[in-house]
Motif scaffolding. Sequence first.
Motif, short mmCIF file in Angstrom:
data_model
loop_
_atom_site.label_atom_id
_atom_site.label_comp_id
_atom_site.label_asym_id
_atom_site.label_seq_id
_atom_site.Cartn_x
_atom_site.Cartn_y
_atom_site.Cartn_z
N ARG A 28 0.85 -1.19 0.00
CA ARG A 28 0.00 0.00 0.00
C ARG A 28 0.88 1.23 0.00
N LEU A 29 0.63 2.12 -0.95
CA LEU A 29 1.42 3.33 -1.07
C LEU A 29 0.80 4.45 -0.25
N GLU A 30 1.58 5.50 -0.01
CA GLU A 30 1.10 6.60 0.82
C GLU A 30 -0.06 7.35 0.18
N ASP A 31 -0.18 7.26 -1.17
CA ASP A 31 -1.29 7.96 -1.82
C ASP A 31 -2.58 7.14 -1.80
N GLY A 32 -2.59 6.00 -1.08
CA GLY A 32 -3.81 5.21 -0.93
C GLY A 32 -3.92 4.05 -1.88
N ARG A 33 -3.05 3.98 -2.89
CA ARG A 33 -3.14 2.87 -3.85
C ARG A 33 -2.66 1.56 -3.24
N SER A 34 -3.25 0.46 -3.72
CA SER A 34 -2.85 -0.88 -3.31
C SER A 34 -2.41 -1.64 -4.56
N LEU A 35 -1.18 -2.19 -4.52
CA LEU A 35 -0.63 -2.87 -5.68
C LEU A 35 -0.24 -4.30 -5.33
N GLU A 36 -0.48 -5.21 -6.28
CA GLU A 36 -0.02 -6.60 -6.17
C GLU A 36 1.28 -6.71 -6.95
N VAL A 37 2.38 -7.01 -6.26
CA VAL A 37 3.70 -7.00 -6.88
C VAL A 37 4.32 -8.38 -6.77
N THR A 38 4.91 -8.85 -7.86
CA THR A 38 5.66 -10.11 -7.84
C THR A 38 7.12 -9.78 -7.53
N MET A 39 7.56 -10.17 -6.34
CA MET A 39 8.90 -9.84 -5.88
C MET A 39 9.88 -10.94 -6.29
N PRO A 40 11.09 -10.58 -6.71
CA PRO A 40 12.09 -11.60 -7.06
C PRO A 40 12.65 -12.25 -5.80
N PRO A 41 13.21 -13.44 -5.91
CA PRO A 41 13.84 -14.07 -4.74
C PRO A 41 15.19 -13.44 -4.44
N ALA A 42 15.70 -13.72 -3.24
CA ALA A 42 17.04 -13.31 -2.82
C ALA A 42 17.24 -11.80 -2.86
N MET A 43 16.27 -11.03 -2.32
CA MET A 43 16.42 -9.58 -2.24
C MET A 43 17.32 -9.21 -1.07
#
Length: 330
Positions: free
Chosen positions: A185-200
């Motif tokens: 959830r971003l500060e501007d109120g938006r909600s995003l579904e993100v595919t994160m890479p492994p080994a961050m």
Amino acid sequence: MQNLQNFRDYYEILGVSKDATSEEIKKVYRRLARQYHPDLNPGNKEAEEKFKTIGEAYEILSDSSRRSQYDQFSRYWQQNGFAGNKQTPKPKGWDNRANGRSSQDVDPSQFNDFESFVNQVIGVSNRKEPKNTPGNTTTSDPFRTPRTKVAYTVNTPPRSTRRDIEARLTLPLEKAYQGGNERIRLEDGRSLEVTMPPAMVTGQTIRLRNQGISGGDLYLKITVDPHPLFKLEGANIFCQVPVTPSEATLGGQVEAPTLDGPVKMTIPPGVRSGQRFRLGNKGYPVENGQRGDQLVEIQIVTAKNITPQERELYEKLREIETFKPRADLI
């Protein structure tokens, strides 16, 4: 004399004073948007309506031109009507955004209700189904309920208005290691579904195209939370494993935690506290697809509370043991 209907006091809706700065308005809006966001209030119609209302208020008050128009309009609204009063002056310099003209004189009496005025200020077309034209995008008004959908045309912003933004995302080590889908959830109120890479890793930046301002990009800066058991040392992972005095003396198999789950490792008899052992290929992944190792440090610990039977055995062991660790000190 004709009264304007459905007037909304946007300053009161956001809970700010009329002389509030743009930064104060933005700060309050972000807090309220998070509080009433539909994702955090599933099925709550009242919260959903509140979210739309504060969005509409921010839409006007965050834009200096629209805010100026709104403030001027508010003063005439407080006079309790316009139509039929020939002496009511016309406010100067309002933009007639809906018709694409600027610097127009607008008579407040032309608006039958407050919604018509908002449509005029933010450029909402009165047509329900405008046709798409090259360079334009047809979108539903985000500040109206499904029952009162109004389509409006938004001009595609010039490239010069595109702006990249940055957000910070803090993850536990296990999530950073595994990657996968993450809802943010971003500060501007938006909600995003993100595919994160492994080994961050901490300091890594992930680019999300077209999720910034006016089609710019969003950059997620990653921070990995410290872990209570594991510590990253480059590509290697360090951890401590406690063992009992009898395990240290006799050796044998003990269980050690890893990011892939617990594994059995063998320690030799007479192991010392602080001695390290290496679990190959159990460290953190690196760019070339290889993995580091896990370094396991042995910590010999003693029990603070023992049973009478354990105490009796320890006393017998003390009587017969031959190991004298302080012999060189005498």
